[in-house]
Design an enzyme around this catalytic site. Sequence first.
Site, short mmCIF file in Angstrom:
data_model
loop_
_atom_site.label_atom_id
_atom_site.label_comp_id
_atom_site.label_asym_id
_atom_site.label_seq_id
_atom_site.Cartn_x
_atom_site.Cartn_y
_atom_site.Cartn_z
N THR A 98 40.45 37.56 40.46
CA THR A 98 40.05 38.31 39.26
C THR A 98 40.74 37.80 37.99
O THR A 98 40.38 38.21 36.89
CB THR A 98 40.41 39.81 39.39
N LYS A 99 41.73 36.96 38.14
CA LYS A 99 42.54 36.56 36.98
C LYS A 99 41.75 35.61 36.07
O LYS A 99 40.74 35.05 36.47
CB LYS A 99 43.85 35.91 37.45
#
Length: 365
Positions: free
Chosen positions: A179-180
């Site tokens: 998700t980064k």
Amino acid sequence: MIPIAKPFLGNEEIKAVEEVLKSGIIAQGPKVLEFEEKFSKFCGKKYAITVNSGTAALHTALHAIGAGEGDEIITTPLTFVATANSILMRGAKPVFADIKPDSFNIDPKCIRDKITDKTKAIITVDFYGQLCDYEEINKIAEENNLLVIEDACQAVNSDYNGKKAGSFGEIGCFSFYATKNITCGEGGVLVTDNKSFSEKARYFRQNGRSEMTSFEYAGLGYNYRMTDISAAMLLEQLKKIEHITQKRIENAEYLTEELKKIKGIQVPIVKDGHRHAFYLYTIRVKEEFKLSRDELADYLKKKGISSGIYYPKPLHLCGHFRKFGYKEGDFPVAELLSKQILSLPCHPSLKVDELNTIIDAFKSI
Ligand SMILES: *Cc1c(COP(=O)(O)O)cnc(C)c1O
């Protein structure tokens, strides 16, 4: 459903991974080295040491500075659990300090109150993608002989007056989880200017081996190595990072333009001189708003919009930290904010009509 997060990947990453697979060198190899060189330059630091998660980066950083039993490490209670778990992994004591209601970041004044003769370091977290108040924090650290570890896992490519995330502390830690802002699925890296810390980090990630070619051990270590498969993805992601960051900022500004008009909604505050990387676009749902935070999240879900609470419980109230004697009321700002925060999609693949769907959903309440 409009997802809260989506990795920004294309054919470039697929080709890069394919090349590594065909090369036969699939564990730590030349791609890892190349990424370390490029990423250290990107952050303006001398050394970058890749590992296989942000959690591993934090654990390794605390080893590198020699934090261990008997030490106290100050950090924020409103963060991903890995920040504080890394302190427990070293047998040190996590000491929380409350946060500021505007930036959601650790409050320098509260840090000061928590310093004892056992305090070794401060782990700052650049929460949601905005840097902490490093002018004040670094001054406090200097006056009290403390080291600053920057948990920049949410803040890659954010900056303050042009100085990039990860470069404000003695060591900066990043995550490349799916998700980064840039990702290789699972991965992490530490950056530092300190040669001794970089050497300690390097052997710690490879079972204590001083060199990967030797069976000499500098001390205890783990297997925290990154693979060339991951590094090849990250080299492509690094080429796209400006675009990714810019898109996130544009999406955030688009949402803010409309959401700021709604009574009871506090939009994210971008502080002067700061470039917010918008890992998360997080609003505060205040009492004046027509729905409670949880009702709003349900309503958005019905409209096909996913949202998230990062994080629903401050860490001092979670089981394995409570045992240090923490209780409700210890950190009133973090406790209040954890009940009000809601993160909305702002990832780089969002289309204008999806952003409008989010805005329209708010307007229809
Ligand atoms: C993601 C994250 C981590 C941990 O990273 P992993 O790669 O998932 O281990 C640590 N701290 C913060 C603030 C994070 O957001």
